[in-house]
Design an enzyme around this catalytic site. Structure first.
Site, short mmCIF file in Angstrom:
data_model
loop_
_atom_site.label_atom_id
_atom_site.label_comp_id
_atom_site.label_asym_id
_atom_site.label_seq_id
_atom_site.Cartn_x
_atom_site.Cartn_y
_atom_site.Cartn_z
N GLU A 286 0.86 -1.19 0.00
CA GLU A 286 0.00 0.00 0.00
C GLU A 286 0.89 1.24 0.00
O GLU A 286 1.99 1.24 0.57
CB GLU A 286 -0.87 -0.02 1.26
N LYS A 345 -10.04 1.04 -1.91
CA LYS A 345 -10.32 0.68 -0.52
C LYS A 345 -11.73 1.11 -0.13
O LYS A 345 -12.09 2.28 -0.26
CB LYS A 345 -9.30 1.33 0.41
N CYS A 400 -4.64 -3.06 3.99
CA CYS A 400 -4.26 -2.70 5.35
C CYS A 400 -5.28 -3.18 6.38
O CYS A 400 -5.51 -4.38 6.50
CB CYS A 400 -4.06 -1.18 5.44
#
Length: 538
Positions: A286, A345, A400
């Site tokens: 990321e 995301k 994440c």
């Protein structure tokens, strides 16, 4: 009373009596601290998984006989000790203790509310461990689910199951996800407390009862050893996957745009170690390019050069800036063709990637303005399709913290993901245990879904978790690394992946029913709004 000297009687007097009364008054607070310490120690960096049931047992003992207000306070202190220790990374990322204290206190409110429900269930169900254990465990799991979903999308950090990756309860993951594992931990803790309490009564009957509780607790914890850890078949072949961990320059070295570009260049430099080694696909973390690699010519040139030299698809995290906001993307970059496929995301982290009620929280700390541009949520499953190794691959790519949201990962696997890649950026969390705690979530989801999972971090920890519990190709934090591994591709689904959503609804319903039972008991308590239930003519 007449005939007794001053200072004697049923209550101790003098200094000794004062000390005894002070010790009794402080016992619940001390028990709360011990509970929090035990729960914290079950997570990384210590991973003493066996202390989680002990922590629950201590909390049960501390709550017995407490009135609602005291039970709420005891639960809050236990949660504050637990979460306050666990989320030390919050102060690392913001540079202020306020973030750690605030987050810990908010999460502790859920533990306090759960303790309040438990208090009512003690009275409703009486001294019957075989009823109390599943009831209290169900409430715990329901509250954990609520904490992981509300408000602002929730915060699953500290879910009990994620601290059990080194213990036998990991074998429950593919059958019942974090819910079954957490249920077993709490139920075992309730039974341990019952065993100690019953044993203290003395006598043969008490010894038998205590032994039965201990055996039941041991069965819950160690019984899963007889289950196959990975019920999904071996798979549909393998693919050679490389993953790269770079180096983040200190802010004193370079800043702004040049710093973002340096991060990408450092990853490209580390990637050269994989050239000519037969990788079919390479993963970057990321925020591999905080500059938009689609539109920024310098960042795009670095990514294209790395992909062209490898001759294979490169998956990387980048930011996108359509206006006065941003998106967190994970994209596939093909040699000589550029971007091909994107996942955005869907669960940005409040207070980490966007700031809700910015004006209000600025009253307490100026750290809110460290998030100068709010991130918005994307939509669609966490999937990327890419041609690699002569075949079409479907990769789950939760970004994440999304690895902690089981629904996101399970959806991707149900839609055909053959392995899991977890790109993450842990640079803001310093040398805290955040990355190791996150890697344990990756390990748990690997077991739960029956998929090999690769965590690839900007600064570590990176590594590979297998569905059977094995871990390999681990990196050292804060050191550039490039690893290559052959990853099994799988297509079957575990029972947990198939039923997770239904189990979530069932725990919510059961938890609400038990909460209603506890509330009804509260209304019948002296001082409540209802009349006390008469028992035995009293």
């Amino acid at each position: 009373m007449p005939g007794h000297p001053a200072g004697t009687g049923s209550r101790p007097g003098g200094a000794a009596g004062s000390l005894l009364r002070a010790a009794r008054a402080s016992a619940p607070a001390l028990a709360s601290a011990v509970c929090g310490l035990c729960l914290y120690a079950s997570f990384a960096p210590l991973r003493w998984w066996f202390l989680a049931p002990v922590g629950v047992a201590v909390l049960v003992a501390a709550l017995r006989g407490r009135r609602p207000r005291a039970a709420f306070g005891t639960g809050f202190l236990a949660g504050l000790a637990f979460f306050g220790l666990l989320v030390d990374w919050a102060s690392e990322s913001t540079g202020t203790w306020v973030a750690r204290a605030g987050l810990g206190a908010v999460l502790a409110l859920y533990t306090a509310a759960m303790a309040l429900v438990w208090c009512g269930l003690f009275e409703s169900l009486g001294d019957r461990p075989l009823l109390l254990a599943p009831a209290l465990a169900t409430v715990w799991v329901a509250v954990e689910q609520l904490r992981g979903a509300w408000p602002l999308g929730g915060m699953p950090w500290g879910t009990l199951a994620f601290g059990q990756v080194d213990g036998p309860l990991l074998r429950l993951a593919p059958y019942g996800s974090s819910q079954a594992v957490g249920f077993a931990v709490v139920a075992a803790g309730v039974l341990l407390e019952a065993a100690v309490r019953v044993a203290r009564r003395g006598g043969k009957a008490s010894a038998i009862g205590a032994s039965a509780c201990c055996l039941a607790a041991a069965g819950l914890v160690f019984g899963p050893l007889f289950l196959p850890l990975s019920p999904v078949s071996a798979g549909t072949g393998t693919v050679a996957v490389g993953f790269v961990q770079g180096r983040i320059p200190a802010k004193s070295e370079v800043s702004g745009r040049l710093r973002a570009l340096t991060v990408t260049e450092n990853l490209a430099a580390a990637t050269r170690r994989l050239e000519g080694r037969g990788a079919d696909l390479v993963l970057w973390p990321e925020s591999a390019s905080d500059l938009d690699a689609h539109t920024d010519p310098d960042a795009g040139a670095v990514v294209e050069e790395a992909s062209r030299r490898l001759g294979v698809p490169l998956l990387l995290g980048t930011q996108r800036y359509p206006g006065d906001y941003r998106y967190n993307d994970y994209i596939a970059w093909l040699p000589d063709r550029g971007p091909s496929g994107r996942y955005t995301k869907q669960h940005p982290v409040p207070f980490g990637e966007y700031m809700p009620a910015r004006g209000f929280f600025r009253l307490f700390t100026s750290a809110v303005d460290q998030i100068y541009l709010d991130m918005r949520a994307g939509s669609g499953p966490a999937l990327l399709d890419v041609n690699a190794g002569g075949r079409r691959l479907r990769v789950a790519v939760p970004i994440c913290f999304e690895i902690g949201y089981e629904g996101i990962v399970n959806e991707a696997v149900r839609k055909g993901a053959q392995f899991i890649a977890v790109p993450t950026n842990n640079a803001s969390f310093g040398h805290s245990a955040e990355s190791r705690q996150q890697f344990d979530m990756t390990r748990f989801l690997s077991a739960e879904t029956g998929r090999t999972a690769i965590q690839v971090s900007t600064v570590g920890v990176s590594g590979i978790a297998e569905p059977d519990g094995r871990v390999h190709h681990m990196t050292e934090p804060w050191r550039p690394e490039a690893r290559l591994a052959r990853v099994a591709l799988r297509s079957g689904t575990t029972p947990a992946t198939r039923v997770h959503g239904y189990a979530t609804a069932a725990f919510y319903l059961a938890g609400a029913a038990l909460g209603g039972l506890a509330l009804a008991q509260g209304l019948n308590r002296p001082g409540g709004n209802g009349k006390r239930r008469e028992k035995g003519g009293r």
